[in-house]
Design a protein around this motif. Sequence first.
Motif, PDB file in Angstrom:
ATOM      1  N   ALA A   1      14.837   7.633  -4.391  1.00  0.00           N
ATOM      2  CA  ALA A   1      15.361   7.630  -3.101  1.00  0.00           C
ATOM      3  C   ALA A   1      14.635   7.781  -2.521  1.00  0.00           C
ATOM      4  CB  ALA A   1      16.967   8.363  -3.414  1.00  0.00           C
ATOM      5  N   GLY A   2      14.398   7.211  -1.211  1.00  0.00           N
ATOM      6  CA  GLY A   2      13.410   6.895  -0.183  1.00  0.00           C
ATOM      7  C   GLY A   2      11.963   6.661  -0.247  1.00  0.00           C
ATOM      8  N   VAL A   3      11.712   6.147  -1.208  1.00  0.00           N
ATOM      9  CA  VAL A   3      10.639   4.939  -1.679  1.00  0.00           C
ATOM     10  C   VAL A   3      10.363   4.109  -1.044  1.00  0.00           C
ATOM     11  CG1 VAL A   3       8.981   4.617  -3.781  1.00  0.00           C
ATOM     12  CG2 VAL A   3      10.338   6.800  -3.423  1.00  0.00           C
ATOM     13  N   LEU A   4       9.366   3.654  -0.608  1.00  0.00           N
ATOM     14  CA  LEU A   4       9.715   2.145   0.660  1.00  0.00           C
ATOM     15  C   LEU A   4       8.738   1.437  -0.491  1.00  0.00           C
ATOM     16  CD1 LEU A   4       9.645   2.906   4.517  1.00  0.00           C
ATOM     17  CD2 LEU A   4      11.298   2.583   2.458  1.00  0.00           C
ATOM     18  N   ARG A   5       9.148   0.256  -1.379  1.00  0.00           N
ATOM     19  CA  ARG A   5       8.291  -0.478  -1.704  1.00  0.00           C
ATOM     20  C   ARG A   5       6.949  -1.664  -0.916  1.00  0.00           C
ATOM     21  NH1 ARG A   5       7.534  -5.886  -4.142  1.00  0.00           N
ATOM     22  NH2 ARG A   5       6.613  -5.482  -6.654  1.00  0.00           N
ATOM     23  N   THR A   6       6.112  -1.167  -1.314  1.00  0.00           N
ATOM     24  CA  THR A   6       4.784  -1.993  -0.694  1.00  0.00           C
ATOM     25  C   THR A   6       4.172  -1.828  -1.883  1.00  0.00           C
ATOM     26  OG1 THR A   6       4.393  -0.241   0.913  1.00  0.00           O
ATOM     27  CG2 THR A   6       2.374  -1.721   0.740  1.00  0.00           C
ATOM     28  N   ALA A   7       4.607  -4.402  -1.603  1.00  0.00           N
ATOM     29  CA  ALA A   7       4.244  -5.204  -3.138  1.00  0.00           C
ATOM     30  C   ALA A   7       2.744  -5.096  -3.093  1.00  0.00           C
ATOM     31  CB  ALA A   7       4.707  -6.410  -2.448  1.00  0.00           C
ATOM     32  N   PRO A   8       0.912  -5.098  -3.684  1.00  0.00           N
ATOM     33  CA  PRO A   8      -0.365  -5.502  -3.105  1.00  0.00           C
ATOM     34  C   PRO A   8      -0.447  -7.153  -3.730  1.00  0.00           C
ATOM     35  CG  PRO A   8       0.723  -5.137  -5.802  1.00  0.00           C
ATOM     36  CD  PRO A   8       2.086  -4.840  -4.850  1.00  0.00           C
TER      37      PRO A   8
ATOM     38  N   ARG B   1      -1.894   0.208   3.897  1.00  0.00           N
ATOM     39  CA  ARG B   1      -0.227  -0.948   4.256  1.00  0.00           C
ATOM     40  C   ARG B   1       0.281  -0.197   3.595  1.00  0.00           C
ATOM     41  NH1 ARG B   1       1.271  -4.942   2.001  1.00  0.00           N
ATOM     42  NH2 ARG B   1      -0.307  -5.346   0.267  1.00  0.00           N
ATOM     43  N   ALA B   2       1.000   0.838   2.696  1.00  0.00           N
ATOM     44  CA  ALA B   2       2.000   2.193   2.091  1.00  0.00           C
ATOM     45  C   ALA B   2       2.151   3.244   3.586  1.00  0.00           C
ATOM     46  CB  ALA B   2       1.749   1.815   1.399  1.00  0.00           C
ATOM     47  N   ALA B   3       0.582   3.441   3.981  1.00  0.00           N
ATOM     48  CA  ALA B   3       0.859   4.351   4.777  1.00  0.00           C
ATOM     49  C   ALA B   3       2.064   4.076   6.314  1.00  0.00           C
ATOM     50  CB  ALA B   3      -0.426   4.237   5.838  1.00  0.00           C
ATOM     51  N   ALA B   4       1.713   2.382   6.591  1.00  0.00           N
ATOM     52  CA  ALA B   4       2.240   1.766   7.624  1.00  0.00           C
ATOM     53  C   ALA B   4       3.833   1.655   6.864  1.00  0.00           C
ATOM     54  CB  ALA B   4       1.271   0.399   7.978  1.00  0.00           C
ATOM     55  N   ARG B   5       4.074   1.671   5.834  1.00  0.00           N
ATOM     56  CA  ARG B   5       5.595   1.438   5.706  1.00  0.00           C
ATOM     57  C   ARG B   5       6.284   2.329   6.165  1.00  0.00           C
ATOM     58  NH1 ARG B   5       7.749  -4.112   4.993  1.00  0.00           N
ATOM     59  NH2 ARG B   5       5.911  -3.971   2.339  1.00  0.00           N
TER      60      ARG B   5
ATOM     61  N   ALA C   1      -4.094  10.091 -13.525  1.00  0.00           N
ATOM     62  CA  ALA C   1      -3.163  10.960 -12.606  1.00  0.00           C
ATOM     63  C   ALA C   1      -3.448  10.154 -10.674  1.00  0.00           C
ATOM     64  CB  ALA C   1      -3.393  12.036 -12.141  1.00  0.00           C
ATOM     65  N   GLY C   2      -4.584   9.818 -10.029  1.00  0.00           N
ATOM     66  CA  GLY C   2      -3.934   8.718  -8.350  1.00  0.00           C
ATOM     67  C   GLY C   2      -3.358   8.086  -9.093  1.00  0.00           C
ATOM     68  N   ARG C   3      -3.844   7.244  -9.569  1.00  0.00           N
ATOM     69  CA  ARG C   3      -2.841   5.984 -10.804  1.00  0.00           C
ATOM     70  C   ARG C   3      -1.597   6.377  -9.922  1.00  0.00           C
ATOM     71  NH1 ARG C   3      -6.400   5.199 -15.241  1.00  0.00           N
ATOM     72  NH2 ARG C   3      -9.054   4.666 -13.816  1.00  0.00           N
ATOM     73  N   ALA C   4      -1.436   6.819 -10.584  1.00  0.00           N
ATOM     74  CA  ALA C   4       0.623   7.322 -10.372  1.00  0.00           C
ATOM     75  C   ALA C   4       0.582   7.687  -9.332  1.00  0.00           C
ATOM     76  CB  ALA C   4       0.860   8.854 -12.110  1.00  0.00           C
ATOM     77  N   VAL C   5       0.227   8.058  -8.291  1.00  0.00           N
ATOM     78  CA  VAL C   5       0.471   8.565  -6.954  1.00  0.00           C
ATOM     79  C   VAL C   5       0.896   6.758  -6.372  1.00  0.00           C
ATOM     80  CG1 VAL C   5      -0.146   9.730  -5.120  1.00  0.00           C
ATOM     81  CG2 VAL C   5      -0.088  11.428  -7.336  1.00  0.00           C
ATOM     82  N   LEU C   6      -0.671   6.341  -6.391  1.00  0.00           N
ATOM     83  CA  LEU C   6      -0.026   5.702  -5.689  1.00  0.00           C
ATOM     84  C   LEU C   6       1.303   4.300  -6.264  1.00  0.00           C
ATOM     85  CD1 LEU C   6      -1.132   3.660  -3.797  1.00  0.00           C
ATOM     86  CD2 LEU C   6      -2.922   2.612  -5.794  1.00  0.00           C
ATOM     87  N   ALA C   7       1.259   4.853  -7.465  1.00  0.00           N
ATOM     88  CA  ALA C   7       2.249   3.807  -7.936  1.00  0.00           C
ATOM     89  C   ALA C   7       3.360   4.402  -7.600  1.00  0.00           C
ATOM     90  CB  ALA C   7       2.176   3.691  -9.337  1.00  0.00           C
ATOM     91  N   GLU C   8       4.059   5.705  -7.395  1.00  0.00           N
ATOM     92  CA  GLU C   8       4.669   5.548  -6.639  1.00  0.00           C
ATOM     93  C   GLU C   8       5.202   5.779  -5.412  1.00  0.00           C
ATOM     94  OE1 GLU C   8       7.399  10.372  -6.888  1.00  0.00           O
ATOM     95  OE2 GLU C   8       4.995  10.510  -7.769  1.00  0.00           O
ATOM     96  N   LEU C   9       4.214   5.996  -4.797  1.00  0.00           N
ATOM     97  CA  LEU C   9       4.373   5.961  -3.220  1.00  0.00           C
ATOM     98  C   LEU C   9       3.813   4.418  -2.979  1.00  0.00           C
ATOM     99  CD1 LEU C   9       3.122   6.410  -0.278  1.00  0.00           C
ATOM    100  CD2 LEU C   9       1.445   6.283  -0.700  1.00  0.00           C
ATOM    101  N   CYS C  10       4.101   3.768  -3.871  1.00  0.00           N
ATOM    102  CA  CYS C  10       3.813   1.916  -3.362  1.00  0.00           C
ATOM    103  C   CYS C  10       5.932   1.061  -3.817  1.00  0.00           C
ATOM    104  CB  CYS C  10       3.137   1.606  -3.885  1.00  0.00           C
ATOM    105  SG  CYS C  10       1.179   1.497  -3.020  1.00  0.00           S
TER     106      CYS C  10
END
Length: 354
Positions: free
Chosen positions: A3-10, A22-26, A63-72
Motif C-alpha cells: 500500500a502506498g507504493v507508486l509503480r514506476t516502470a523501467p 523518475r521514481a522520485a518524481a512519481r 540490498a540496494g537492489r531490493a530497495v529500488l524494487a520496493e521503491l518502484c
Amino acid sequence: MAAGVLRTAPLAGELTSSLINRAAARYGLPAAGVLRLWTCRNSPARMDGGGMRADAEVVLNEAGRAVLAELCGVEPAVLARALPAFTVDDPKISKGREAGLAQGRWQAASAVAGEAAFACRSCTARRTGQALRAVRYVPRRQRVCGRHGRWLLDADADQPLEHLDLRGVPEVVAAQRRWTGVARRAVRAAADPGEVFALAHAVVARWWEEALHWHQEEIWPQRLHRVAGGNAGTDLKRWRIVGRDAVVFPEVVAVADALLDPAMAELVWRDSGAGRPRPLSADGAFCHAAGRAGGTQLAGAAVGSGLRRASTRLDGRCHPCGGAVKAGRPGGGTIRGGCGANSSPPPWPEACAS
C-alpha cells in the motif's frame, strides 16, 4: 504491491540513476531525498554548473537492489531485464561487514554499460506515463527515433538539447532502417556490427573534419541547417559538434555496408600486402572504393576520391585518428589495416563557414 507504493516502470536499457530520478518524481520528491535510501560511498560526476551529469550511473549491491524494487513497485527480475547496470557487481559494496546495508557507488555510464543518450520523451511518456527526461544506454548506431523523427543526443555533457529534429532530413531516418539490414549482414559474416559501425564512423568522421575545406560540398551543410532548426550559420562551430553524428549517419551506414562486401575484403587484402601486412595506401583501390561508397550521397567531387591521411598501425582496432579495417579474407583468415580522411572532397559554402 505494498500500500502506498507508486509503480514506476523501467525503460529498456535505462540507467539505474535515471529510473531513480523518475521514481522520485512519481512520489513528488526531489531526487536527492530519495537517494538517501542508499549509502553512497562516493559522489556522482558534476557538470561545470554544479548539477549532476546526466550520464552519472549508480551501481547497487543486493540490498540496494531490493530497495529500488520496493521503491518502484517492480519485481527485481523485471529490473534486471531492463536495467543494464542493475546486476553489475561492485566488490566494494557487495562484500564485507556492511554488505547487508543498501549501498551504491557512482560511476560514469560509459564505464558500466556503454554510451548513454537521452531517451525520446514522447516514447517515455507512451511507455511509462511520465513525460520526463530519461537516459538510456543507446549505441550511436541506434540513435534515431523513427516514430517521432528524432536523433537522440549524447547524455555526457552539459547539453541543453536532448534530441535533434529529423523531420527535415528523412534520409537519416531511412538510414536507420537500412542499418538494420547491414547489421544482419555483419552477423551472417561473423563480424561484430558494433565494430563495423565504429570503423565506418571513424572514416566518415575524418571526412567531416575536412568538410569546411570542401568547396563544392552541399549535402552536409544543408542537412546541418535543417537539424539546427533552419540555420546553423549563426553558431556553426557548436552545431558542427552537436549535429555531426546525425548529419553523417547516412554516409556511415553506406560505408559500413560497403565494408561487408566480399569484394571490399579482397581489396583490403591486396592493398595491405596480400599476406605481407603493410599500411593501406591512401591511393589504393580499397580507399577509393570506400570513398565512392560514402561519396554516393555527397556532392559529385567527393565521389571516387581517395582517403588521404596516413594509415594507422595494423592492430585491428578502431582509432579516433582514422580507424582500422578488420575484414574476412575470402577463403579464410583476416586482414587488418586502416585509413583516414577523404582526399579531395567538396568546400562548404562561404555562408556556412563564416
